[in-house]
Design an enzyme around this catalytic site. Structure first.
Site, mmCIF file in Angstrom:
data_model
loop_
_atom_site.group_PDB
_atom_site.id
_atom_site.type_symbol
_atom_site.label_atom_id
_atom_site.label_comp_id
_atom_site.label_asym_id
_atom_site.label_seq_id
_atom_site.Cartn_x
_atom_site.Cartn_y
_atom_site.Cartn_z
ATOM 1 C CE1 TYR A 1 8.456 2.379 2.159
ATOM 2 C CE2 TYR A 1 6.874 2.865 0.435
ATOM 3 C CZ TYR A 1 7.155 2.526 1.740
ATOM 4 O OH TYR A 1 6.128 2.318 2.633
ATOM 5 C CE LYS B 1 7.713 -0.854 3.379
ATOM 6 N NZ LYS B 1 7.783 -1.371 4.771
ATOM 7 C CG ASN C 1 4.791 0.132 11.436
ATOM 8 O OD1 ASN C 1 4.076 0.182 10.435
ATOM 9 N ND2 ASN C 1 5.160 1.224 12.097
#
Length: 248
Positions: free
Chosen positions: A156, A160, A91
């Site tokens: 970012y 991902k 996470n």
């Protein structure tokens, strides 16, 4: 209490979605090891959890996730103490919104090192343990922006999108060894960071979400617990969107 006698590691577990995920697994009877960036952060999170759940089995570690050796040393100690790793929740991550013209190599590398390399390092070490057990679950945190992109801060969504590819490929490779690999792609979630955003910014976001609310950390945590459970025993290689059906 499905996770009684199970050992769960949650990176980025000291706040926000990670903290809620630690809580959710503790409520299901798991022994949880949370990873934080610093010892004091880990200790503070553990103390808070022990106050709320006096009988909970929880402890903190603080390896540098972008350094394989640090991760291996920390996870090896977990394995030596508990004898197994049943679930890994990758996470930990960072986001940023630098305009592309202002990007530096260091800015890009900082995001990729934690979000992608950190996920690789933790999975690499945990998978060795899980292979010996013949079972295990690896769960990764993706993001809605891996699908939709975002108007600034390309590192970012890039990181991902890489997590999604990593998840799908690793699921194919590790499935025959009894290890499932999935990801959760949160939408806009009401963490401490979001609570600082003005209502005039938040309200239009909510208006675009059919469920007419922001996600809560518990919404994402519940998805992780489901994917780690036996109820999801035939689910692998999935990137599960938990975003209130928010699409751009």
């Amino acid at each position: 209490m499905e996770f009684m006698d199970k050992v769960v590691i949650v990176t980025g577990g000291s706040r926000g979605i990670g903290f809620a995920t630690v809580e959710a697994f503790l409520q299901e009877g798991a022994t949880v090891v949370l990873c934080a960036s610093r010892q004091e952060t880990a200790d503070k999170a553990v103390a808070k959890l022990q106050e709320t759940y006096p009988k909970a089995k929880v402890e903190g570690i603080w390896p540098a996730l972008d350094h394989y050796g640090d991760v291996k040393d920390a996870f090896d100690k977990v394995t030596e103490k508990y004898g197994r790793i049943d679930v890994l929740v990758n996470n930990a991550g960072i986001s940023e919104s630098t305009p592309f013209a202002a990007y530096t190599e260091d800015t890009f590398d900082k995001v990729m090192d934690l979000n992608v390399k950190g996920t690789f390092n933790c999975s690499r070490v945990a998978a060795e343990v899980m292979e010996k057990q013949g079972s295990g679950v690896i769960l990764n945190t993706s993001s809605m922006v891996s699908i939709s992109g975002q108007p600034s801060g390309v590192a970012y969504p890039t990181s991902k999108f890489a997590v999604n590819g990593f998840t799908l490929s690793l699921a194919r490779e590790l499935g025959p060894k009894g290890i499932r690999v999935n990801a959760v792609a949160p939408g806009i979630t009401e963490t401490d960071m979001m609570k600082a955003v003005p209502r005039e910014v938040i309200d239009p976001m909510i208006a675009r979400i059919p469920l007419r609310r922001l996600g809560q950390p518990e919404d994402i945590a519940n998805a992780f617990v489901f994917l780690a459970s036996e109820k999801a025993s035939y689910i692998t290689g999935v990137v599960l969107s938990v975003d209130g059906l928010m699409r751009t």
